[in-house]
Motif scaffolding. Structure first.
Motif, short mmCIF file in Angstrom:
data_model
loop_
_atom_site.label_atom_id
_atom_site.label_comp_id
_atom_site.label_asym_id
_atom_site.label_seq_id
_atom_site.Cartn_x
_atom_site.Cartn_y
_atom_site.Cartn_z
N ILE A 179 0.86 -1.19 0.00
CA ILE A 179 0.00 0.00 0.00
C ILE A 179 0.90 1.24 0.00
O ILE A 179 1.72 1.42 0.91
N ASN A 180 0.75 2.06 -1.01
CA ASN A 180 1.55 3.27 -1.13
C ASN A 180 0.69 4.49 -0.79
O ASN A 180 -0.50 4.53 -1.10
N THR A 181 1.29 5.48 -0.15
CA THR A 181 0.58 6.71 0.15
C THR A 181 0.86 7.75 -0.93
O THR A 181 1.98 8.26 -1.03
N SER A 182 -0.14 8.01 -1.75
CA SER A 182 -0.06 9.06 -2.75
C SER A 182 -0.65 10.34 -2.14
O SER A 182 -0.41 10.63 -0.97
N SER A 183 -1.44 11.08 -2.88
CA SER A 183 -1.99 12.34 -2.36
C SER A 183 -2.98 12.91 -3.36
O SER A 183 -2.92 12.59 -4.57
N ILE A 184 -3.85 13.77 -2.89
CA ILE A 184 -4.69 14.55 -3.80
C ILE A 184 -3.83 15.36 -4.75
O ILE A 184 -4.23 15.68 -5.88
N ASN A 185 -2.59 15.65 -4.32
CA ASN A 185 -1.66 16.39 -5.17
C ASN A 185 -1.23 15.61 -6.41
O ASN A 185 -0.65 16.19 -7.32
N ALA A 186 -1.52 14.33 -6.45
CA ALA A 186 -1.17 13.53 -7.62
C ALA A 186 -1.89 14.03 -8.87
O ALA A 186 -1.34 13.98 -9.98
N THR A 187 -3.13 14.51 -8.70
CA THR A 187 -3.89 15.00 -9.85
C THR A 187 -4.33 16.45 -9.70
O THR A 187 -4.74 17.07 -10.69
N SER A 188 -4.28 16.97 -8.49
CA SER A 188 -4.64 18.37 -8.25
C SER A 188 -3.49 19.04 -7.50
O SER A 188 -3.59 19.34 -6.31
N PRO A 189 -2.36 19.25 -8.20
CA PRO A 189 -1.15 19.68 -7.50
C PRO A 189 -1.23 21.10 -6.95
O PRO A 189 -1.72 22.01 -7.61
N SER A 190 -0.73 21.25 -5.74
CA SER A 190 -0.55 22.57 -5.16
C SER A 190 0.71 23.18 -5.76
O SER A 190 1.79 22.58 -5.64
N PRO A 191 0.64 24.34 -6.40
CA PRO A 191 1.82 24.91 -7.05
C PRO A 191 3.01 25.10 -6.12
O PRO A 191 4.16 24.95 -6.53
N THR A 192 2.74 25.43 -4.84
CA THR A 192 3.85 25.69 -3.93
C THR A 192 4.46 24.40 -3.37
O THR A 192 5.45 24.45 -2.66
#
Length: 290
Positions: A179-192
């Motif tokens: 089980i790998n921990t990805s993030s919402i940032n995988a498809t909706s990246p925070s620019p900062t």
């Protein structure tokens, strides 16, 4: 707290706070909920062995507590947060399971590979690998991201996952899970969070590809994509104002607590999800992954 999801846990504004990296649980206000008092096991992982990276705090600690209460022994991998790691171990042992604490940098290939053999030496087998540890830092301008920072982020978040998975599958039997921990940032990246977000996209892609590669061996591979979750990573890597309003941009108007993700990891680790592989489970407080 109310049963309404919006009011179940603290809402912004959060108290003003900042920490040095990597951040520590005891310095957080409010203190994160890892399910210490709420998670109830039901024997889903009896006598299995799990290795969890970044298990000293945050999501890793919540998953360690849940796995132990489901009947698993837990190898707790962490960077340098000794007291936090010992606290996680206390909860695992309180559940009647074995806790093994291993300090070190998973971004170093030799350590990462040795970590797998250490788990097997201490516990006799390895059934579940949770690649959860991560590095992030906030930058307002592309020019401010140094080569060293970019490499550190990939080394910790992506390269370590590769080393650990490659070593783990040599020893895993059919029915084992990664089980790998990805993030919402995988498809909706925070620019900062450019470097971090880029690695989280890579983790989602790696998960899907690896699932197909090891399916014949009976090993399942899935990922969890958290939204904003209240962990030491937040006050130690984000500016004060973002910490104060962390999670406010979700439909539930608050950050998630680590305890609110634990059940998803349990599901993906247990036999109840035996037909699930290559999946990306979103736990985002209602924010869509575009």
């Amino acid at each position: 707290m109310s049963d309404h999801p919006k009011h179940k846990h603290p809402q912004p504004p959060m108290p003003e706070q900042q920490q040095d990296m990597p951040g520590y649980t005891d310095k957080m206000d409010p203190r994160p909920d890892h399910g210490e008092e709420s998670y109830r096991g039901s024997g889903k992982l009896i006598d299995r062995v799990a290795l969890i990276t970044g298990a000293d705090s945050g999501i890793g600690r919540a998953v360690a507590i849940a796995f132990a209460r489901e009947g698993a022994d837990v190898v707790i991998s962490y960077l340098e947060e000794d007291e936090d790691a010992r606290e996680t171990a206390r909860w695992v042992e309180q559940a009647g399971r074995k806790a093994v604490i291993v300090r070190g940098d998973i971004g170093e290939e030799s350590f990462a590979r040795t970590l797998i053999s250490r788990a097997i030496e201490e516990c006799g087998r390895l059934d579940i690998l949770v690649n959860n540890a991560a590095h992030q830092a906030t930058f307002d301008k592309l020019e401010d991201i140094t080569t060293e920072e970019w490499n550190l982020t990939f080394r910790t978040n992506v390269h370590a996952m590769f080393y650990l998975c490659q070593e783990a599958v040599k020893h895993m039997q059919a029915g084992s899970t990664i089980i790998n921990t990805s993030s919402i940032n995988a498809t909706s990246p925070s620019p900062t969070l450019l470097a971090y977000a880029t690695t989280k996209g890579a983790i989602a892609n790696f998960t899907s590809g690896l699932a197909g590669l090891v399916a014949e061996r009976g090993i399942r591979v899935n990922a969890v994509a958290p939204g904003p979750v209240w962990t030491p990573l937040i006050p130690s890597t984000m500016p004060v104002e973002k910490v104060r309003n962390f999670g406010k941009n979700t439909p539930l108007k608050r950050p998630g607590q680590p305890a609110e993700l634990a059940a998803t990891y349990v599901l993906l680790a247990c036999d109840g999800s035996s037909y699930t592989t290559g999946a990306l489970y979103e736990v985002t407080g209602g924010r869509p992954m575009l």
